[in-house]
Write an enzyme that holds these catalytic residues in place. Structure first.
Site, PDB file in Angstrom:
ATOM      1  N   GLY A  39     -45.486 -80.328  80.630  1.00 15.96           N
ATOM      2  CA  GLY A  39     -46.074 -79.086  80.131  1.00 15.96           C
ATOM      3  C   GLY A  39     -47.399 -79.449  79.495  1.00 15.96           C
ATOM      4  N   HIS A  40     -48.495 -79.144  80.178  1.00 21.33           N
ATOM      5  CA  HIS A  40     -49.825 -79.533  79.710  1.00 21.33           C
ATOM      6  C   HIS A  40     -50.567 -78.292  79.223  1.00 21.33           C
ATOM      7  CE1 HIS A  40     -49.688 -83.424  82.341  1.00 21.33           C
ATOM      8  NE2 HIS A  40     -48.702 -83.341  81.479  1.00 21.33           N
ATOM      9  N   GLN A 221     -45.883 -87.041  81.402  1.00 17.23           N
ATOM     10  CA  GLN A 221     -45.013 -87.780  80.473  1.00 17.23           C
ATOM     11  C   GLN A 221     -45.832 -88.861  79.748  1.00 17.23           C
ATOM     12  OE1 GLN A 221     -43.495 -87.296  83.978  1.00 17.23           O
ATOM     13  NE2 GLN A 221     -43.223 -85.352  82.971  1.00 17.23           N
TER      14      GLN A 221
END
Ligand code: GDP
Ligand code: IMO
Ligand code: MG
Length: 421
Positions: A39-40, A221
């Site tokens: 989730g960026h 990650q």
């Protein structure tokens, strides 16, 4: 040449913002591993958007955004992401490319993820439950379906063959779940996927390199979640480190130039597993509150702690980091005493090495203390204006790691960044 941006801790270092910041200097931005477990977060015209699979260069004009072969792709989530990107006026059909070799996440992969995690009980990994591990298992087990397969006439029969195998696994777990609705969404999303640019990714990227185009590889990650070198088994299922750029995009190591490693000014982790510098006290709470440390993908509260130079040193070593970016420095603005872990004590013995197995060991972090700056730094634009206490903190990290912090991020907005020296 290819530069790399990746996370050095347990994820959520701020890769999205930093990739968005650097993207104007590149012609292609490419994701090389992971999937919708990522989730960026980016802020576009002041509005927050979280990207899961689309590279974080998508909001920059005239950029190619490539989802590389090493990614595991959830077409349903991709369709939603594309819709949300389009709501910002972005023509993703023009700028988004997907490699044929990218493996697909099936609804039954997600079901197996849930079955496996619930069977582990208290020993669960804390997976994001996006089907990452089952999809990578089907890749290494040589069963998986790839994006290129959706264009074949026999895709549906291949799908059912794999789906039946998955049913046997689910039966072994005695896991019962109706995924028929998710399957309808999947096939709808597959039709959508067919309308995107599906390409032979390795020729595409190597051709761009030979034409002298600048490429930025975007990690997902963090290094301590790497399947080989992270805190196994509490890791993700891909190589999150620089080596993953080569295997995930099909490029030679000789093409890689800068490796830009991102660390927070402190440390967080979401999900289970060892975290030596974790703060289970009011300080941990304060960092979580001030840093808004809640998962971008799952909303779970992130575990917070002090910066860990033992783990960071290890991460810099295995990645060949050439420069560092420190994010979320502003989150420490209120804190009077800051701590930096520079050694572990394991069974009474001091070490500066990350042990083979962190889990189940009593790792006591040893700290050097620093006076906090206790000032609002969010408006600072120039390095010369940072408080002296902050430059002491940064100088110590620079000299311990032997790699310079070149940029300091001091807020969520893309332009809240200070260039060091
Ligand atoms: P990623 O997965 O590495 O892209 O990071 P996430 O987006 O999951 O989490 C980082 C969070 O920190 C997001 O909410 C960002 O908006 C935020 N963030 C990034 N840089 C900074 C910073 O320098 N200061 C503050 N306060 N927040 C930041
Ligand atoms: P970004 O790219 C933080 C963690 C999960 C869990 C473990 C395994 O946003 O930094 P998985 O879903 O891969 O089976 O989960 O890895 N994890 C992340 N933690 N940031 C991420 O991505 C993560 N992706 C996976 O919480 O502990
Ligand atoms: Mg994240």
């Amino acid at each position: 040449m290819v530069d790399v941006i990746l996370g050095l801790q347990w994820g959520d270092e701020g890769k999205g913002k930093i990739v968005d910041y650097f993207a104007p200097g590149y012609e292609m931005i490419a994701r090389f591993q992971g999937g919708p477990n990522a989730g960026h977060t980016l802020y576009v015209e002041g509005k927050k958007i979280v990207l899961h699979q689309i590279p974080s260069g998508i909001f920059r004009e005239n950029k190619i955004n490539l989802i590389g072969s090493g990614v595991v792709l959830d077409a349903v989530i991709l369709k939603k992401e594309c819709e949300s990107v389009a709501s910002f006026g972005i023509d993703f059909k023009k700028s988004l490319y997907i490699s044929e070799r990218t493996h697909l996440i099936l609804p039954s992969h997600r079901a197996i993820d849930r079955a496996s995690e619930s069977a582990k009980g208290r020993e669960k990994i804390g997976s994001t439950l996006k089907g990452i591990s089952p999809a990578y298992m089907d890749k290494t087990g040589r069963n998986g379906l790839r994006v290129g397969d959706i264009l074949d006439n026999d895709f549906i029969s291949k799908y059912h063959k794999l789906r039946n195998k998955h049913q046997q696994i689910l039966d072994n777990f005695s896991f019962v779940e109706d995924i028929s609705e998710a399957e309808n969404d999947f096939f709808e999303a597959i039709e959508f996927l067919k309308t995107l640019k599906i390409i032979n990714g390795e020729y595409f990227i190597n051709d761009a390199i030979s034409k002298g185009k600048k490429i930025l590889a975007e990690g997902a990650q963090g290094s301590m979640l790497d399947v080989d070198f992270g805190t196994f088994p509490f890791v993700t299922s891909s190589n999150t480190i620089t080596a993953g750029v080569c295997s995930g995009l099909g490029i030679s190591p000789q093409k890689i130039k800068e490796v830009i490693g991102i660390t927070k000014a402190y440390c967080t982790r979401v999900g289970s597993g060892p975290f030596p510098t974790e703060l289970n006290d009011s300080m941990g709470e304060l960092i979580r509150k001030n840093g808004n440390e809640f998962g971008s993908t799952t909303g779970r509260p992130r575990r917070c702690g002090w910066i860990d130079l033992v783990a960071l040193h290890f991460a810099c070593m295995i990645n060949g980091v050439t420069q560092l970016v420190m994010t979320k420095a502003d989150v420490l603005d209120e804190i009077d005493i800051l701590k930096v872990c520079n050694k572990y004590k394991i069974n009474g013995k001091e070490t500066e090495e990350v042990p083979f197995q962190m889990d189940g060991k009593n790792i006591e972090p040893e700290y050097k203390e620093f006076k906090g700056w206790e000032k609002d730094i969010t408006k600072i634009k120039n390095y010369k204006d940072i408080p002296v206490e902050m430059s002491d903190y940064i100088d110590y990290i620079n000299s311990t790691l032997g790699i310079p912090i070149k940029y300091i991020s001091n807020g969520t907005a893309t332009d809240q960044i200070i260039m060091a020296s």
